[in-house]
Design a protein around this motif. Sequence first.
Motif, PDB file in Angstrom:
ATOM      1  N   UNK A 125       0.819  -1.212   0.000  1.00 59.10           N
ATOM      2  CA  UNK A 125       0.000   0.000   0.000  1.00 59.10           C
ATOM      3  C   UNK A 125       0.852   1.261   0.000  1.00 59.10           C
ATOM      4  N   UNK A 126       1.972   1.229   0.694  1.00 58.07           N
ATOM      5  CA  UNK A 126       2.838   2.408   0.675  1.00 58.07           C
ATOM      6  C   UNK A 126       3.435   2.634  -0.708  1.00 58.07           C
ATOM      7  N   UNK A 127       3.876   1.561  -1.339  1.00 59.04           N
ATOM      8  CA  UNK A 127       4.453   1.691  -2.675  1.00 59.04           C
ATOM      9  C   UNK A 127       3.397   2.155  -3.669  1.00 59.04           C
ATOM     10  N   UNK A 130       1.661   5.787  -2.340  1.00 62.22           N
ATOM     11  CA  UNK A 130       2.530   6.910  -2.055  1.00 62.22           C
ATOM     12  C   UNK A 130       2.213   7.484  -0.688  1.00 62.22           C
ATOM     13  N   UNK A 131       3.075   8.350  -0.212  1.00 65.09           N
ATOM     14  CA  UNK A 131       2.986   8.831   1.172  1.00 65.09           C
ATOM     15  C   UNK A 131       1.670   9.549   1.459  1.00 65.09           C
ATOM     16  N   UNK A 132       1.254  10.456   0.588  1.00 63.16           N
ATOM     17  CA  UNK A 132       0.073  11.271   0.867  1.00 63.16           C
ATOM     18  C   UNK A 132      -1.202  10.440   0.892  1.00 63.16           C
ATOM     19  N   UNK A 133      -1.414   9.625  -0.141  1.00 64.72           N
ATOM     20  CA  UNK A 133      -2.624   8.811  -0.186  1.00 64.72           C
ATOM     21  C   UNK A 133      -2.594   7.713   0.873  1.00 64.72           C
ATOM     22  N   UNK A 134      -1.418   7.174   1.159  1.00 63.45           N
ATOM     23  CA  UNK A 134      -1.325   6.171   2.221  1.00 63.45           C
ATOM     24  C   UNK A 134      -1.788   6.774   3.542  1.00 63.45           C
ATOM     25  N   UNK A 142       3.512   6.880   6.846  1.00 62.84           N
ATOM     26  CA  UNK A 142       4.310   6.105   5.890  1.00 62.84           C
ATOM     27  C   UNK A 142       5.784   6.078   6.257  1.00 62.84           C
ATOM     28  N   UNK A 143       6.436   5.016   5.832  1.00 59.98           N
ATOM     29  CA  UNK A 143       7.882   4.879   5.987  1.00 59.98           C
ATOM     30  C   UNK A 143       8.550   5.662   4.863  1.00 59.98           C
ATOM     31  N   UNK A 144       9.343   6.674   5.161  1.00 59.84           N
ATOM     32  CA  UNK A 144       9.941   7.483   4.091  1.00 59.84           C
ATOM     33  C   UNK A 144      10.864   6.688   3.179  1.00 59.84           C
ATOM     34  N   UNK A 148       6.887   6.702  -1.685  1.00 58.25           N
ATOM     35  CA  UNK A 148       7.339   7.839  -2.476  1.00 58.25           C
ATOM     36  C   UNK A 148       6.158   8.570  -3.077  1.00 58.25           C
ATOM     37  N   UNK A 149       6.223   8.808  -4.383  1.00 56.83           N
ATOM     38  CA  UNK A 149       5.120   9.482  -5.070  1.00 56.83           C
ATOM     39  C   UNK A 149       3.906   8.572  -5.211  1.00 56.83           C
ATOM     40  N   UNK A 150       4.146   7.268  -5.280  1.00 57.10           N
ATOM     41  CA  UNK A 150       3.042   6.325  -5.418  1.00 57.10           C
ATOM     42  C   UNK A 150       2.879   5.846  -6.849  1.00 57.10           C
ATOM     43  N   UNK A 151       2.874   4.514  -7.025  1.00 54.08           N
ATOM     44  CA  UNK A 151       2.728   3.936  -8.354  1.00 54.08           C
ATOM     45  C   UNK A 151       1.348   4.202  -8.950  1.00 54.08           C
ATOM     46  N   UNK A 152       0.385   4.548  -8.098  1.00 59.54           N
ATOM     47  CA  UNK A 152      -0.975   4.801  -8.574  1.00 59.54           C
ATOM     48  C   UNK A 152      -1.011   5.930  -9.599  1.00 59.54           C
ATOM     49  N   UNK A 153      -0.012   6.778  -9.538  1.00 57.08           N
ATOM     50  CA  UNK A 153       0.042   7.902 -10.472  1.00 57.08           C
ATOM     51  C   UNK A 153       0.646   7.498 -11.821  1.00 57.08           C
ATOM     52  N   UNK A 154       1.069   6.228 -11.934  1.00 53.75           N
ATOM     53  CA  UNK A 154       1.647   5.720 -13.179  1.00 53.75           C
ATOM     54  C   UNK A 154       0.679   4.742 -13.855  1.00 53.75           C
TER      55      UNK A 154
END
Length: 295
Positions: A125-127, A130-134, A142-144, A148-154
């Motif tokens: 879920x973190x991958x 991404x940090x904001x949506x998680x 989230x664990x920094x 990151x940005x989140x694969x959902x945006x790809x």
Amino acid sequence: MTLRVDAVVLDIDGVLVDVADSYRRAIVESVERVYDTTVEREVIQQFKDAGGFNNDWELTYALALYALAREAGFPLSVETFTGKVEASGGGLSAAETVVADHLDPHDREQVYAEWDRERLRDVFQQLYLGAELYRDLEGGDPDPDVAGEGFIHDEPTLLAPDTRDDLLERFDVGVVTGRPAAEADIALDRVDLDIPEDHRFTMDDWEAGKPHPHALTTLAERFDAGAVAFVGDTLDDVETAVNAAEADPERDYYGVGVLTGGLTGTEGRRKYEEAGATAVIETINDLPALVEPRR
């Protein structure tokens, strides 16, 4: 071929949006990060084809279980393993059964002690988010080093606006997806497809999941449809339509496979047809030419 239908029901992943660099990437990288084990992306499709892995968290768990078992001396290749999983009914429980049948008790106990589904899901879920949506959807910090940005945006969109408008104008349109509701909303917003809540089923609405026919037959009833086309990118999607036809013989159900997910080309077309697909199309944008209203 022309399919005369009253309603069109759509899967999301691999149909409306491309998830090769989002969900599938998250599956591979979750196993790698938690267990420092490399998994080839091609293996994902072998698990998908075994059936019962509509839930990508459970597919991640199964891949991790297989990787841990191999390190403990599990003798089966991926091909043999997924074949036995399919023969055992598919899904995570079948994967557990196959592993249990081929490891001695000591090794099996060690594997299960290391198998951490909760950690795998959290990393996934973190991958993916991404940090904001998680933080918004999972309610945790989230664990920094992971988020990151989140694969959902790809996730490139696959549904063209003119296709969307044509389907909405001529048919009742529903959605059946293995996504959680919040993630389904994000994908549907991306393709600008507004589906009322009572015209869709997500992971949050439906425990059994595909290929169980309940969601599809329920939507057919809500639409008062005599014939329904269900469009998906996996064999489980096609089998959902096949199972719906058996469960609800008063209506016609057509399984339509698209070649924009994990199943592609001539081999993908063959697998769809063997699973009982009524039709196979290159992309969702070929659907308007395939279907016509019954009334």
